[in-house]
Design an enzyme around this catalytic site. Sequence first.
Site, mmCIF file in Angstrom:
data_model
loop_
_atom_site.group_PDB
_atom_site.id
_atom_site.type_symbol
_atom_site.label_atom_id
_atom_site.label_comp_id
_atom_site.label_asym_id
_atom_site.label_seq_id
_atom_site.Cartn_x
_atom_site.Cartn_y
_atom_site.Cartn_z
ATOM 1 N N CYS A 158 0.783 -1.117 0.195
ATOM 2 C CA CYS A 158 -0.169 0.017 0.026
ATOM 3 C C CYS A 158 1.050 1.259 0.048
ATOM 4 O O CYS A 158 1.357 1.774 1.101
ATOM 5 C CB CYS A 158 -1.150 0.149 1.180
ATOM 6 S SG CYS A 158 -2.041 1.365 1.281
ATOM 7 N N CYS A 163 -0.405 4.079 1.997
ATOM 8 C CA CYS A 163 -0.350 3.964 3.339
ATOM 9 C C CYS A 163 1.003 4.341 3.931
ATOM 10 O O CYS A 163 1.281 4.921 4.957
ATOM 11 C CB CYS A 163 -0.854 2.599 3.922
ATOM 12 S SG CYS A 163 -2.263 1.860 3.252
ATOM 13 N N ASP A 164 2.118 3.664 3.534
ATOM 14 C CA ASP A 164 3.317 3.671 3.930
ATOM 15 C C ASP A 164 4.234 4.532 3.147
ATOM 16 O O ASP A 164 5.577 4.770 3.714
ATOM 17 C CB ASP A 164 3.953 2.193 3.862
ATOM 18 C CG ASP A 164 3.118 1.418 4.519
ATOM 19 O OD1 ASP A 164 2.395 1.780 5.520
ATOM 20 O OD2 ASP A 164 2.717 0.228 4.189
#
Length: 310
Positions: free
Chosen positions: A134, A137-138
């Site tokens: 992701c 997300c990261d």
Amino acid sequence: MEQTKCLIIGSGPAGYTAAIYAARANLNPILYTGILPGGQLTQTTEIENFPGYPQGVDGNQMMEDLRQQALRFGTDMRDGSILSLDKDGDIFTAHAEDGRDISAQTVIIATGATAKYLGLADEEKYRGSGVSACATCDGFFYRRKTVAVVGGGDTACEDALYLSHLAKKVYMIVRKPYLRASQVMQKRVREAENIEILFEHNTLGLFGEDGVEGAHLIKRKGEADEELLDIAIDGFFLAIGHKPNSAIVEHLADTDEAGFIIVDDKQQTRTAGLFAAGDVCDPMFRQAIVAAGSGCKAAMSAERYITEKK
Ligand code: NDP
């Protein structure tokens, strides 16, 4: 045991749209969101291709709007998962994570799909310390660092572009000699100065002491000029497609060899009263607008099924 006319499992665009239609048709739907309320679009950035948003829309915002719309018409919305589903006669029985048992006349499964991994032991070893599926997300953790994105589809291009705004350098590791992504995404990737595409490369493993420090690659695997090489990276992002979350209904619905649920043009599965919508039954398009459309069809089909049973 609780009773409902329509149980909806999943909360992406398919599940929420099914809830809007089912609630407006007085089916008093109960919706279980699953482990990721809002689904995959909560992990993306801007959605640029959903009709009606000329300037694009944030994925989280769109899913929150859909949720509110489903609530407005009376959907009984519950966070958590359905653990098992069975059918006895005309009635489905579901057991939920929160301990409740629900009996339902119809069920719409809209559980979506989950990111795939290559299957390397090192992906497990470094998960959370350099390996992610992701980017949105990261990506934040890799500001001014070097990362690699595996895959050559639209997701890989989108992730590489997103990361290119944060990271110093982005490699794309593509197993074919070309990208599969749409032309517009290919063009953007090629125009990004800090993205380097490694065509005909596969990943053999990762290395590093306290987290990922690099990847072992193989170029033109199996060819006469096959070559082994290492690249130094801090992050390794998977963008190689998705696996449908269909295990909960595998005894009730037919699937293709990849696990996507097979439905007819009314979103009906093999089992009467069980409908599927969204990515869990869509190996082809995987678009929010398509998922929403199929959620609408599933809810309308559920309503007609109940009416015809009377
Ligand atoms: P795709 O299936 O389109 O692409 C997967 C990519 O990963 C391909 O390049 C594939 O290579 C590669 N791949 C698969 N398995 C491996 C492996 N084991 N090792 C190395 N590489 C591998 O998936 P996407 O998630 O990118 O897209 C799915 C669908 O969603 C598509 O229809 C896409 O258009 C759509 N989408 C649209 C977006 C948009 O419109 N903005 C954004 C994101 C997705 P190969 O080509 O060799 O098979």
